[in-house]
Design a protein around this motif. Structure first.
Motif, short mmCIF file in Angstrom:
data_model
loop_
_atom_site.label_atom_id
_atom_site.label_comp_id
_atom_site.label_asym_id
_atom_site.label_seq_id
_atom_site.Cartn_x
_atom_site.Cartn_y
_atom_site.Cartn_z
N GLU A 100 0.84 -1.20 0.00
CA GLU A 100 0.00 0.00 0.00
C GLU A 100 0.87 1.26 0.00
O GLU A 100 0.54 2.26 -0.61
N ALA A 101 2.02 1.17 0.68
CA ALA A 101 2.94 2.32 0.71
C ALA A 101 3.45 2.64 -0.69
O ALA A 101 3.55 3.81 -1.07
N ASP A 102 3.75 1.59 -1.48
CA ASP A 102 4.16 1.81 -2.87
C ASP A 102 3.02 2.48 -3.64
O ASP A 102 3.24 3.49 -4.33
N ARG A 103 1.83 1.91 -3.51
CA ARG A 103 0.68 2.44 -4.27
C ARG A 103 0.41 3.90 -3.95
O ARG A 103 0.05 4.69 -4.81
N ALA A 104 0.59 4.26 -2.68
CA ALA A 104 0.27 5.62 -2.23
C ALA A 104 1.19 6.67 -2.86
O ALA A 104 0.88 7.86 -2.85
N LYS A 105 2.31 6.23 -3.40
CA LYS A 105 3.25 7.18 -4.02
C LYS A 105 2.86 7.58 -5.44
O LYS A 105 3.39 8.53 -5.98
N VAL A 106 1.92 6.83 -6.03
CA VAL A 106 1.64 6.97 -7.47
C VAL A 106 0.42 7.86 -7.70
O VAL A 106 -0.64 7.64 -7.09
N HIS A 107 0.57 8.85 -8.57
CA HIS A 107 -0.50 9.79 -8.87
C HIS A 107 -0.55 10.08 -10.37
O HIS A 107 0.49 10.07 -11.03
N LEU A 108 -1.73 10.39 -10.85
CA LEU A 108 -1.86 10.87 -12.23
C LEU A 108 -1.52 12.36 -12.22
O LEU A 108 -2.13 13.14 -11.49
N ILE A 109 -0.59 12.76 -13.07
CA ILE A 109 -0.07 14.14 -12.95
C ILE A 109 -1.15 15.20 -13.18
O ILE A 109 -1.16 16.22 -12.50
N LEU A 110 -2.08 14.94 -14.11
CA LEU A 110 -3.08 16.00 -14.38
C LEU A 110 -4.14 16.11 -13.30
O LEU A 110 -4.89 17.09 -13.27
N ASN A 111 -4.19 15.16 -12.36
CA ASN A 111 -5.08 15.35 -11.21
C ASN A 111 -4.61 16.50 -10.33
O ASN A 111 -5.37 17.00 -9.51
N LYS A 112 -3.38 16.95 -10.54
CA LYS A 112 -2.87 18.13 -9.82
C LYS A 112 -3.61 19.39 -10.25
O LYS A 112 -3.76 20.32 -9.45
N ILE A 113 -4.05 19.44 -11.53
CA ILE A 113 -4.77 20.64 -11.99
C ILE A 113 -6.25 20.38 -12.22
O ILE A 113 -7.04 21.31 -12.30
N ALA A 114 -6.64 19.12 -12.32
CA ALA A 114 -8.06 18.76 -12.48
C ALA A 114 -8.34 17.58 -11.55
O ALA A 114 -8.42 16.43 -12.00
N PRO A 115 -8.46 17.86 -10.24
CA PRO A 115 -8.54 16.78 -9.26
C PRO A 115 -9.65 15.79 -9.57
O PRO A 115 -10.77 16.17 -9.91
N ASP A 116 -9.32 14.52 -9.45
CA ASP A 116 -10.26 13.40 -9.61
C ASP A 116 -10.80 13.23 -11.03
O ASP A 116 -11.68 12.41 -11.27
N GLU A 117 -10.33 14.01 -11.99
CA GLU A 117 -10.83 13.85 -13.37
C GLU A 117 -10.08 12.76 -14.13
O GLU A 117 -10.52 12.33 -15.21
N ASN A 118 -8.93 12.35 -13.59
CA ASN A 118 -8.16 11.26 -14.19
C ASN A 118 -7.88 11.46 -15.67
O ASN A 118 -8.02 10.56 -16.50
N MET A 119 -7.47 12.69 -16.00
CA MET A 119 -7.17 13.02 -17.41
C MET A 119 -5.77 12.53 -17.80
O MET A 119 -4.87 12.47 -16.98
N ASP A 120 -5.63 12.21 -19.08
CA ASP A 120 -4.33 11.80 -19.63
C ASP A 120 -3.59 13.01 -20.20
O ASP A 120 -4.21 13.87 -20.84
N VAL A 121 -2.27 13.03 -20.05
CA VAL A 121 -1.45 13.88 -20.91
C VAL A 121 -1.40 13.13 -22.24
O VAL A 121 -0.89 12.01 -22.30
N PRO A 122 -1.98 13.71 -23.32
CA PRO A 122 -2.07 12.95 -24.56
C PRO A 122 -0.69 12.59 -25.10
O PRO A 122 0.23 13.40 -25.04
N ASP A 123 -0.57 11.34 -25.59
CA ASP A 123 0.70 10.90 -26.14
C ASP A 123 0.95 11.64 -27.46
O ASP A 123 0.19 11.45 -28.41
N PRO A 124 1.98 12.48 -27.53
CA PRO A 124 2.20 13.29 -28.74
C PRO A 124 3.06 12.59 -29.78
O PRO A 124 3.33 13.15 -30.83
N TYR A 125 3.46 11.33 -29.50
CA TYR A 125 4.49 10.67 -30.32
C TYR A 125 4.09 10.61 -31.79
O TYR A 125 4.89 10.88 -32.68
#
Ligand code: 4NP
Length: 153
Positions: A100-125
């Protein structure tokens, strides 16, 4: 205390190198250590994508010294905060968590600006250059919030 932050995408050549470079440009390295990795092994040892290098340079950030590496379980030991660029990366990392300690370290980065929306940074490749500008702007905003949150730790 030095906070250790890892940015993770799929290839570690487009999004996470930009996230690493942008966050590094905003923090004191004595206080915050920043690195990036990819969930895949596709680009181990590779330089960032030229389009990521170019967009970073436009904003006076040099990411040319970065080299691709693959995320490993040891990263759970080495980092305090792990930011996934998209949901696929997030679930890939979570599947490798040992506790659980490992899991607690992991976050979706865009939830920092849109909390709980679970948005993707679109893959620009596979997209054009505008994709990289879009990615840069998202990561610039998200890293502002990361800097603010880290300063409260
Ligand atoms: P990144 O982009 O995950 O933002 O580094 C990609 C780079 C390479 C590939 C996919 C995504 N690839 O399939 O090689």
């Amino acid at each position: 205390m030095q906070v250790k932050v890892l940015m993770v995408c799929l290839g570690n050549i487009c999004r996470s190198p930009l996230a690493e470079g942008i966050l590094k440009s905003k923090v004191n390295p004595e206080n915050v250590f920043v690195d990036s990795a990819g969930t895949s092994n596709y680009h181990i040892g590779s330089k960032p994508d030229p389009r990521s290098i170019e967009i970073a340079a436009k904003y006076n950030i040099d990411i040319t010294d970065q080299r691709g590496r693959q995320f490993t379980q040891k990263d759970f030991d080495d980092f305090d905060l792990i930011f996934a660029m998209d949901n696929s990366n997030y679930f890939n990392i979570i599947q490798q968590a040992r506790s659980e300690a490992d899991r607690a370290k992991v976050h979706l980065i865009l939830n920092k600006i849109a909390p709980d929306e679970n948005m993707d940074v679109p893959d620009p490749y596979y997209g054009g250059a505008t994709g990289f500008e879009n990615v840069y702007k998202m990561l610039d905003k998200a890293t502002d919030v990361i800097v603010r949150d880290i300063s409260k730790l």
